[in-house]
Design a protein around this motif. Structure first.
Motif, PDB file in Angstrom:
ATOM      1  N   HIS A  25       0.815  -1.206   0.000  1.00  0.00           N
ATOM      2  CA  HIS A  25       0.000   0.000   0.000  1.00  0.00           C
ATOM      3  C   HIS A  25       0.852   1.261   0.000  1.00  0.00           C
ATOM      4  CE1 HIS A  25      -2.287   3.267   1.915  1.00  0.00           C
ATOM      5  NE2 HIS A  25      -3.318   2.773   1.240  1.00  0.00           N
ATOM      6  N   LEU A  59      -9.388  -4.766  -1.677  1.00  0.00           N
ATOM      7  CA  LEU A  59      -9.451  -5.854  -0.694  1.00  0.00           C
ATOM      8  C   LEU A  59     -10.750  -6.641  -0.844  1.00  0.00           C
ATOM      9  CD1 LEU A  59      -7.932  -4.188   2.504  1.00  0.00           C
ATOM     10  CD2 LEU A  59      -6.841  -5.829   0.947  1.00  0.00           C
ATOM     11  N   THR A 108      -1.069  -7.205   3.754  1.00  0.00           N
ATOM     12  CA  THR A 108      -1.759  -6.004   4.236  1.00  0.00           C
ATOM     13  C   THR A 108      -1.857  -5.993   5.754  1.00  0.00           C
ATOM     14  OG1 THR A 108      -3.013  -5.833   2.182  1.00  0.00           O
ATOM     15  CG2 THR A 108      -3.930  -4.717   4.110  1.00  0.00           C
ATOM     16  N   VAL A 119      -9.073  -1.350   7.318  1.00  0.00           N
ATOM     17  CA  VAL A 119      -8.281  -2.415   6.699  1.00  0.00           C
ATOM     18  C   VAL A 119      -8.303  -3.660   7.573  1.00  0.00           C
ATOM     19  CG1 VAL A 119      -5.913  -3.101   6.120  1.00  0.00           C
ATOM     20  CG2 VAL A 119      -6.805  -0.897   5.341  1.00  0.00           C
TER      21      VAL A 119
END
Length: 192
Positions: A25, A59, A108, A119
């Motif tokens: 990211h 995602l 992640t 997230v």
């Protein structure tokens, strides 16, 4: 009045997913995403709001296209014990598009999980989907007599999930695939 989309959203999400998956990211810039998706900055911002907005959509896309697909393919049909083994092995099978990238959810979780609640929730959702698939396969294995009825399928699935997560992290730092044989022996030990 908003202009209609002139692009295939699934293709854009797949391209963005591969970009984030390869670079992470933080290291993925909007310029990288523009190049990967072939969209203008205005189109990206109008459609997804921000890099973070796009990442959350990515995602969801990963969970739907990769996690759900693998759960359905290996854990919800066929021989449940072989299916669990194949579910694990499939993670480490060389693929042209994302060979050596590991798992986007695991990557992640280590990069953003401690700092970003949205997230963290997405990652947990994807992991939960995999765990539910493992529970289902273990329960089917019990029903056909491949595993004893006394095994706690939920606890065993959680154990397998932790093993999978560790294997996915190991795959990111390993210089060869020798670690996979003893790791799969641990998986198989939980299936007998």
């Amino acid at each position: 009045m908003p202009r209609p989309k002139t692009y295939n959203e699934e293709a854009v999400l797949t391209s963005a997913m591969l970009c984030f998956w390869r670079k992470g990211h933080a290291a993925t810039s909007m310029k990288d995403l523009e190049a990967a998706t072939r969209l203008t900055p205005g189109s990206l911002y109008n459609s997804f709001g921000s890099k973070d907005g796009l990442f959350l959509k990515v995602l969801d896309h990963y969970i739907d296209c990769v996690v759900r697909h693998r759960v359905e393919r290996f854990l919800l049909q066929g021989d449940p014990v072989k299916g669990i083994e194949q579910f694990f092995l499939d993670c480490f099978k060389p693929r042209a598009a994302y060979d050596g990238l590991g798992c986007l959810l695991i990557n992640t979780s280590t990069e953003l999980g401690p700092h970003d609640e949205a997230v963290r929730q997405k990652v947990a959702m994807g992991m939960k989907q995999a765990e539910k698939g493992l529970i289902s396969a273990l329960q089917r294995a019990q029903q056909v007599g491949a595993l004893p009825a006394t095994i706690d399928a939920q606890a065993r699935a959680a154990h397998l999930g932790l093993l999978m997560n560790g294997m996915l992290v190991s795959s990111q730092v390993a210089t060869n695939r020798r670690w996979l044989t003893p790791a799969m022996a641990s998986v198989r030990a939980l299936l007998h």
